[in-house]
Design an enzyme around this catalytic site. Structure first.
Site, PDB file in Angstrom:
ATOM      1  N   MET A  22      13.634 -65.989 -15.983  1.00  0.00           N
ATOM      2  CA  MET A  22      13.477 -66.109 -17.429  1.00  0.00           C
ATOM      3  C   MET A  22      13.503 -64.739 -18.089  1.00  0.00           C
ATOM      4  O   MET A  22      12.628 -63.897 -17.848  1.00  0.00           O
ATOM      5  CB  MET A  22      12.179 -66.849 -17.736  1.00  0.00           C
ATOM      6  CG  MET A  22      12.246 -68.322 -17.323  1.00  0.00           C
ATOM      7  SD  MET A  22      10.644 -69.151 -17.413  1.00  0.00           S
ATOM      8  CE  MET A  22       9.935 -68.592 -15.851  1.00  0.00           C
ATOM      9  N   GLU A  23      14.512 -64.530 -18.934  1.00  0.00           N
ATOM     10  CA  GLU A  23      14.713 -63.226 -19.577  1.00  0.00           C
ATOM     11  C   GLU A  23      13.501 -62.840 -20.416  1.00  0.00           C
ATOM     12  O   GLU A  23      12.954 -63.638 -21.170  1.00  0.00           O
ATOM     13  CB  GLU A  23      15.950 -63.264 -20.466  1.00  0.00           C
ATOM     14  CG  GLU A  23      16.269 -61.915 -21.090  1.00  0.00           C
ATOM     15  CD  GLU A  23      17.136 -62.007 -22.317  1.00  0.00           C
ATOM     16  OE1 GLU A  23      17.611 -60.935 -22.760  1.00  0.00           O
ATOM     17  OE2 GLU A  23      17.323 -63.109 -22.845  1.00  0.00           O
ATOM     18  N   GLN A  53      21.046 -62.064 -10.455  1.00  0.00           N
ATOM     19  CA  GLN A  53      21.780 -62.944 -11.364  1.00  0.00           C
ATOM     20  C   GLN A  53      22.601 -62.136 -12.357  1.00  0.00           C
ATOM     21  O   GLN A  53      22.101 -61.206 -12.995  1.00  0.00           O
ATOM     22  CB  GLN A  53      20.830 -63.859 -12.131  1.00  0.00           C
ATOM     23  CG  GLN A  53      21.591 -64.884 -12.981  1.00  0.00           C
ATOM     24  CD  GLN A  53      20.687 -65.802 -13.768  1.00  0.00           C
ATOM     25  OE1 GLN A  53      20.269 -65.450 -14.864  1.00  0.00           O
ATOM     26  NE2 GLN A  53      20.378 -66.969 -13.217  1.00  0.00           N
ATOM     27  N   CYS A  84      21.849 -69.886 -19.993  1.00  0.00           N
ATOM     28  CA  CYS A  84      21.036 -69.266 -21.032  1.00  0.00           C
ATOM     29  C   CYS A  84      21.396 -69.836 -22.404  1.00  0.00           C
ATOM     30  O   CYS A  84      22.561 -69.812 -22.806  1.00  0.00           O
ATOM     31  CB  CYS A  84      21.225 -67.751 -21.044  1.00  0.00           C
ATOM     32  SG  CYS A  84      20.230 -66.937 -22.321  1.00  0.00           S
ATOM     33  N   LYS A 111      23.754 -71.304 -11.928  1.00  0.00           N
ATOM     34  CA  LYS A 111      22.767 -72.071 -12.700  1.00  0.00           C
ATOM     35  C   LYS A 111      23.435 -72.548 -13.978  1.00  0.00           C
ATOM     36  O   LYS A 111      24.091 -71.770 -14.669  1.00  0.00           O
ATOM     37  CB  LYS A 111      21.542 -71.209 -13.030  1.00  0.00           C
ATOM     38  CG  LYS A 111      20.384 -71.986 -13.653  1.00  0.00           C
ATOM     39  CD  LYS A 111      19.134 -71.108 -13.737  1.00  0.00           C
ATOM     40  CE  LYS A 111      17.909 -71.950 -14.115  1.00  0.00           C
ATOM     41  NZ  LYS A 111      17.895 -72.327 -15.534  1.00  0.00           N
ATOM     42  N   ASN A 155      15.756 -78.628 -12.323  1.00  0.00           N
ATOM     43  CA  ASN A 155      15.005 -77.641 -13.098  1.00  0.00           C
ATOM     44  C   ASN A 155      14.732 -78.213 -14.486  1.00  0.00           C
ATOM     45  O   ASN A 155      15.595 -78.849 -15.080  1.00  0.00           O
ATOM     46  CB  ASN A 155      15.831 -76.352 -13.195  1.00  0.00           C
ATOM     47  CG  ASN A 155      15.209 -75.302 -14.100  1.00  0.00           C
ATOM     48  OD1 ASN A 155      15.902 -74.700 -14.912  1.00  0.00           O
ATOM     49  ND2 ASN A 155      13.927 -75.062 -13.985  1.00  0.00           N
ATOM     50  N   GLY A 156      13.504 -77.993 -14.960  1.00  0.00           N
ATOM     51  CA  GLY A 156      13.164 -78.394 -16.318  1.00  0.00           C
ATOM     52  C   GLY A 156      11.994 -79.348 -16.400  1.00  0.00           C
ATOM     53  O   GLY A 156      12.008 -80.411 -15.776  1.00  0.00           O
ATOM     54  N   ASP A 157      10.958 -78.963 -17.167  1.00  0.00           N
ATOM     55  CA  ASP A 157       9.800 -79.818 -17.471  1.00  0.00           C
ATOM     56  C   ASP A 157       8.958 -80.203 -16.267  1.00  0.00           C
ATOM     57  O   ASP A 157       8.365 -81.284 -16.249  1.00  0.00           O
ATOM     58  CB  ASP A 157      10.239 -81.084 -18.212  1.00  0.00           C
ATOM     59  CG  ASP A 157      10.170 -80.920 -19.722  1.00  0.00           C
ATOM     60  OD1 ASP A 157       9.916 -79.784 -20.176  1.00  0.00           O
ATOM     61  OD2 ASP A 157      10.368 -81.905 -20.439  1.00  0.00           O
ATOM     62  N   GLY A 195      10.011 -72.969 -13.798  1.00  0.00           N
ATOM     63  CA  GLY A 195      10.040 -71.900 -14.777  1.00  0.00           C
ATOM     64  C   GLY A 195       8.726 -71.769 -15.520  1.00  0.00           C
ATOM     65  O   GLY A 195       7.734 -71.283 -14.983  1.00  0.00           O
TER      66      GLY A 195
END
Length: 314
Positions: free
Chosen positions: A8-9, A68, A98, A139, A199-201, A223
């Site tokens: 995560m940037e 990455q 992103c 990704k 990925n996600g939630d 994340g």
């Protein structure tokens, strides 16, 4: 089962990677994206984003770090990927997920999901340039504004040479709004022959169980859930073995917060360090009421010595 820490940037830098991987349960992590334009970046630039490359591409806890890259020029990405490998990158990951507007405006990240043919060219060029023994992964999100092209994009990446796909189960337009559409991970896995991470939630062990059931995934990337609940990966790894672990207490977490602050003070400017601490504390408030109390105390502080006093025991 593999559990990965998401790249995560502006959040999961080497300091937070170090602290979170100390907790356990994480199998591998990734640098924040390294933006590639036309030229091969310097070694110093790679070491800025991935100082772990100087010590075997692993965190202090021994968790491997992948590099990455983000961009749209197949040749530039391939040349940079090859150079990153000479610096010790064990895996090259490519970012097509992103959602940031500034990134998308410069033809990076999720906007490339509008161009499946370009995704394929990028993967093919990078795979042909990177040494054969070093994996290339990707990704992606489900698409830019709809998931209609998710299957086409995933196929383009896999057929181009991606050996693993991580699918954030939202579109670019969805951003981070719930829900994540885990059922699309299953649809992607049905058409590609490479492993697909969901990925996600995933904020809790219960979320992981539901995601596993809906997506059919065997591997997962965590994340914001892991940043907000640092023992989440450890709990999921244990649950996969049929073991239920108690939640990490605030007293157990506090030494890690102090270690995070110690490293932030050592590496960042006096103006930057307090902000980085506040950023993580704000995310921890989702899990820990004590984080809300501490965040309230430090939120207006700009002086490092004042922050230091607030973090001391007693």
């Amino acid at each position: 089962m593999q559990l990965a820490l998401a790249p995560m940037e502006g959040l999961v830098d080497d300091i937070l990677r170090d602290v979170l991987t100390q907790v356990g349960g994480i199998d591998w992590c990734v640098t924040e994206f390294i933006r590639v334009n036309e030229r091969v970046l310097t070694a110093a630039y790679y070491h800025k984003f991935g100082p772990e490359l100087l010590v075997g591409a692993k965190t202090r806890a021994g968790v491997p770090l992948r590099v990455q890259l983000l961009g749209s020029d197949p040749v530039a990405l391939a040349d940079n990927a090859a150079f990153a490998c000479t610096l010790g990158a064990p895996v090259i990951d490519l970012n097509f997920g992103c959602p940031a507007k500034t990134v998308n405006k410069s033809r990076g990240g999720a906007v490339l999901l509008k161009e499946p043919e370009l995704l394929h060219r990028i993967l093919r060029e990078v795979r042909a340039t990177v040494p054969a023994h070093i994996p290339v992964t990707a990704k992606m999100r489900l698409g830019f504004d709809t998931p209609d092209s998710a299957i086409e994009c995933a196929t383009a990446l896999a057929e181009g040479g991606a050996e693993v796909l991580v699918v954030h189960a939202r579109t670019k337009v969805d951003g981070y709004k719930p829900p994540a559409h885990w059922e699309w991970v299953a649809k992607v896995q049905d058409v590609v022959k490479v492993p697909v991470y969901a990925n996600g939630d995933i904020w809790t062990v219960a979320d992981w169980r539901r995601c596993r059931e809906v997506s059919g995934a065997k591997d997962f990337m965590l994340g914001r859930g892991l940043v907000s609940k640092p023992d989440l990966a450890r709990q999921i790894a244990a649950a996969e073995q049929g073991i239920e672990l108690p939640d990490m207490t605030w007293a157990q977490l506090l030494p890690l917060i102090r270690e995070f602050w110690r490293q932030a003070r050592a590496q960042l400017t006096p103006r930057q360090a307090p902000g980085r601490l506040k950023q993580w504390l704000a995310m921890l408030t989702r899990t820990y009421p004590e984080a809300t109390e501490l965040f309230t105390l430090v939120r207006r502080e700009q002086d490092c010595e004042a922050v230091e006093r607030l973090l001391q025991p007693g």
